[in-house]
Design a protein around this motif. Structure first.
Motif, PDB file in Angstrom:
ATOM      1  N   ARG A 139      49.315  69.916  37.352  1.00  0.00           N
ATOM      2  CA  ARG A 139      49.663  69.150  36.153  1.00  0.00           C
ATOM      3  C   ARG A 139      51.058  68.595  36.395  1.00  0.00           C
ATOM      4  N   PHE A 140      51.136  67.283  36.473  1.00  0.00           N
ATOM      5  CA  PHE A 140      52.371  66.633  36.877  1.00  0.00           C
ATOM      6  C   PHE A 140      53.436  66.734  35.787  1.00  0.00           C
ATOM      7  N   ALA A 141      54.696  66.774  36.238  1.00  0.00           N
ATOM      8  CA  ALA A 141      55.819  66.835  35.301  1.00  0.00           C
ATOM      9  C   ALA A 141      55.922  65.543  34.488  1.00  0.00           C
ATOM     10  N   HIS A 142      55.452  64.449  35.038  1.00  0.00           N
ATOM     11  CA  HIS A 142      55.381  63.160  34.347  1.00  0.00           C
ATOM     12  C   HIS A 142      54.256  62.359  34.987  1.00  0.00           C
ATOM     13  N   PRO A 143      53.738  61.327  34.329  1.00  0.00           N
ATOM     14  CA  PRO A 143      52.607  60.575  34.893  1.00  0.00           C
ATOM     15  C   PRO A 143      52.876  60.092  36.314  1.00  0.00           C
ATOM     16  N   VAL A 144      51.868  60.258  37.145  1.00  0.00           N
ATOM     17  CA  VAL A 144      51.968  59.915  38.566  1.00  0.00           C
ATOM     18  C   VAL A 144      50.784  59.013  38.918  1.00  0.00           C
ATOM     19  N   GLN A 145      51.016  58.064  39.804  1.00  0.00           N
ATOM     20  CA  GLN A 145      49.949  57.178  40.246  1.00  0.00           C
ATOM     21  C   GLN A 145      49.260  57.781  41.472  1.00  0.00           C
ATOM     22  N   VAL A 146      47.969  58.067  41.303  1.00  0.00           N
ATOM     23  CA  VAL A 146      47.143  58.625  42.378  1.00  0.00           C
ATOM     24  C   VAL A 146      45.916  57.729  42.527  1.00  0.00           C
ATOM     25  N   ALA A 147      45.666  57.277  43.742  1.00  0.00           N
ATOM     26  CA  ALA A 147      44.537  56.377  44.001  1.00  0.00           C
ATOM     27  C   ALA A 147      44.587  55.159  43.088  1.00  0.00           C
ATOM     28  N   GLY A 148      45.787  54.650  42.833  1.00  0.00           N
ATOM     29  CA  GLY A 148      45.950  53.484  41.976  1.00  0.00           C
ATOM     30  C   GLY A 148      45.726  53.767  40.512  1.00  0.00           C
ATOM     31  N   THR A 149      45.694  55.046  40.129  1.00  0.00           N
ATOM     32  CA  THR A 149      45.371  55.451  38.762  1.00  0.00           C
ATOM     33  C   THR A 149      46.504  56.308  38.203  1.00  0.00           C
ATOM     34  N   TRP A 150      46.914  56.027  36.970  1.00  0.00           N
ATOM     35  CA  TRP A 150      47.970  56.821  36.350  1.00  0.00           C
ATOM     36  C   TRP A 150      47.359  58.078  35.749  1.00  0.00           C
ATOM     37  N   ALA A 151      47.836  59.231  36.234  1.00  0.00           N
ATOM     38  CA  ALA A 151      47.220  60.502  35.866  1.00  0.00           C
ATOM     39  C   ALA A 151      48.280  61.506  35.433  1.00  0.00           C
ATOM     40  N   SER A 152      47.850  62.436  34.588  1.00  0.00           N
ATOM     41  CA  SER A 152      48.725  63.528  34.156  1.00  0.00           C
ATOM     42  C   SER A 152      48.368  64.838  34.838  1.00  0.00           C
ATOM     43  N   ALA A 153      47.172  64.917  35.413  1.00  0.00           N
ATOM     44  CA  ALA A 153      46.743  66.136  36.100  1.00  0.00           C
ATOM     45  C   ALA A 153      45.686  65.773  37.123  1.00  0.00           C
ATOM     46  N   MET A 154      45.484  66.680  38.090  1.00  0.00           N
ATOM     47  CA  MET A 154      44.540  66.437  39.174  1.00  0.00           C
ATOM     48  C   MET A 154      43.890  67.742  39.596  1.00  0.00           C
ATOM     49  N   ASN A 155      42.607  67.653  39.873  1.00  0.00           N
ATOM     50  CA  ASN A 155      41.871  68.790  40.428  1.00  0.00           C
ATOM     51  C   ASN A 155      40.920  68.238  41.468  1.00  0.00           C
ATOM     52  N   GLY A 156      41.310  68.335  42.742  1.00  0.00           N
ATOM     53  CA  GLY A 156      40.509  67.742  43.803  1.00  0.00           C
ATOM     54  C   GLY A 156      40.438  66.237  43.616  1.00  0.00           C
ATOM     55  N   GLY A 157      39.214  65.702  43.537  1.00  0.00           N
ATOM     56  CA  GLY A 157      39.027  64.275  43.335  1.00  0.00           C
ATOM     57  C   GLY A 157      38.828  63.891  41.889  1.00  0.00           C
ATOM     58  N   VAL A 158      39.307  64.715  40.976  1.00  0.00           N
ATOM     59  CA  VAL A 158      39.193  64.446  39.542  1.00  0.00           C
ATOM     60  C   VAL A 158      40.600  64.257  38.974  1.00  0.00           C
ATOM     61  N   LEU A 159      40.800  63.149  38.250  1.00  0.00           N
ATOM     62  CA  LEU A 159      42.101  62.841  37.668  1.00  0.00           C
ATOM     63  C   LEU A 159      41.984  62.784  36.151  1.00  0.00           C
ATOM     64  N   GLU A 160      42.970  63.347  35.467  1.00  0.00           N
ATOM     65  CA  GLU A 160      43.048  63.259  34.006  1.00  0.00           C
ATOM     66  C   GLU A 160      43.914  62.046  33.661  1.00  0.00           C
ATOM     67  N   LEU A 161      43.324  61.079  32.957  1.00  0.00           N
ATOM     68  CA  LEU A 161      43.980  59.801  32.736  1.00  0.00           C
ATOM     69  C   LEU A 161      45.014  59.893  31.626  1.00  0.00           C
ATOM     70  N   VAL A 162      46.149  59.270  31.865  1.00  0.00           N
ATOM     71  CA  VAL A 162      47.255  59.337  30.932  1.00  0.00           C
ATOM     72  C   VAL A 162      47.312  58.111  30.020  1.00  0.00           C
ATOM     73  N   ARG A 163      46.479  57.098  30.337  1.00  0.00           N
ATOM     74  CA  ARG A 163      46.430  55.899  29.491  1.00  0.00           C
ATOM     75  C   ARG A 163      45.158  55.121  29.799  1.00  0.00           C
ATOM     76  N   ASP A 164      44.853  54.136  28.916  1.00  0.00           N
ATOM     77  CA  ASP A 164      43.717  53.261  29.178  1.00  0.00           C
ATOM     78  C   ASP A 164      44.013  52.421  30.422  1.00  0.00           C
ATOM     79  N   GLN A 165      42.997  52.237  31.271  1.00  0.00           N
ATOM     80  CA  GLN A 165      43.227  51.460  32.491  1.00  0.00           C
ATOM     81  C   GLN A 165      41.904  51.089  33.151  1.00  0.00           C
ATOM     82  N   ARG A 166      41.961  50.010  33.924  1.00  0.00           N
ATOM     83  CA  ARG A 166      40.831  49.608  34.742  1.00  0.00           C
ATOM     84  C   ARG A 166      40.996  50.232  36.128  1.00  0.00           C
ATOM     85  N   ILE A 167      39.900  50.823  36.630  1.00  0.00           N
ATOM     86  CA  ILE A 167      39.960  51.499  37.923  1.00  0.00           C
ATOM     87  C   ILE A 167      38.867  50.956  38.828  1.00  0.00           C
TER      88      ILE A 167
END
Length: 272
Positions: A139-167
């Motif tokens: 769980r990131f200390a602040h939103p981080v861009q992973v695979a071009g996606t802004w995320a608040s947390a990550m588990n393997g290839g699953v990202l928790e999105l921190v905002r609306d976005q096109r991916i």
């Protein structure tokens, strides 16, 4: 295959020796009381000898066995203390708050992120270098861009999105791909997905080739050399789901012999 015995006969006898010694000591004590009761009316010079050769031999066996039992108890206590200490150090490095920015492959994980990981090569040493291999969840200390996606947390290839976005790009599983074996391929009907804040974006994470034989039994590459390349990921779906579970940092103080610092020399951060 028939499993072999857990203990050899000599080892088993050494483990049972203290119990035999206690029983022998109890028997000698009862024998001594019986001897005293039988001969209490006889003058001292007419009483039969108590300390005969057999009595002395059995007494020596009982004393040595009891001392061996005390030694085994001490070693058992020492083993339990060492095991508790090693377990504490391992858990401290499995669930922790990242003490500094850490470059993990293509991803810079910011200081203060909550990390869950497992290190099969961690033997519970008091200190080990900071590593991120076998990362389970973060769980990131602040939103981080992973695979071009802004995320608040990550588990393997699953990202928790921190905002609306096109991916994009979007992949789907094609049964006919790879000569009929099936595989993930580009979905020409969907150039991107409209994903919402709080959803989970799931990605296809392609395997990265490496020399399995050469690296067998060795820790995985870590730091900037880690085999973590989100630029190669492709999104497959966005779903409504519960937040990614990241276990809280391990904060137990551990045994009294515990060192406060569980990390060895930290790798220099990008700010250094």
């Amino acid at each position: 295959m028939i499993p072999g015995p857990l203990f050899s006969w000599p080892q088993l006898l050494l483990l049972l020796y203290p119990f035999v010694a206690v029983l022998l000591g109890a028997g000698l004590l009862l024998y001594g009381l019986s001897w005293k009761l039988r001969n209490r009316h006889l003058p001292a010079d007419q009483r039969p000898r108590f300390w005969r050769a057999s009595t002395m031999v059995f007494s020596v066996i009982a004393v040595v066995g009891c001392l061996w039992g005390v030694f085994l108890q001490f070693k058992s206590w020492q083993f339990q203390q060492d095991f508790a200490l090693q377990t504490h150090y391992r858990q401290s490095r499995q669930q922790f708050v990242l003490p500094q920015d850490f470059q993990y492959g293509e991803l810079l994980i910011p200081k203060g992120s909550l990390i869950n990981r497992y290190d099969a090569f961690d033997n519970g040493e008091p200190q080990r270098p900071l590593r991120m291999s076998r990362l389970d969840a973060v769980r990131f200390a602040h939103p981080v861009q992973v695979a071009g996606t802004w995320a608040s947390a990550m588990n393997g290839g699953v990202l928790e999105l921190v905002r609306d976005q096109r991916i994009g790009p979007v992949f789907h599983f094609d049964d006919k791909a790879q000569d009929g074996y099936g595989g993930w391929v580009l979905d020409p009907s969907r150039p991107y997905l409209e994903c919402k804040k709080g959803q989970q974006a799931r990605f296809n994470v392609p395997l990265i080739d490496y020399d399995i034989v050469a690296e067998f039994g060795k820790p995985e590459p870590d730091g900037p050399d880690a085999r973590f390349k989100p630029s190669q990921w492709a999104v497959t779906e966005c779903t409504d789901s519960e937040p990614i579970e990241v276990k809280p940092a391990y904060t137990d103080k551990g045994p009294k012999e515990t060192q406060t610092e569980v990390w060895g020399p930290l790798q220099p951060s990008r700010e250094d």
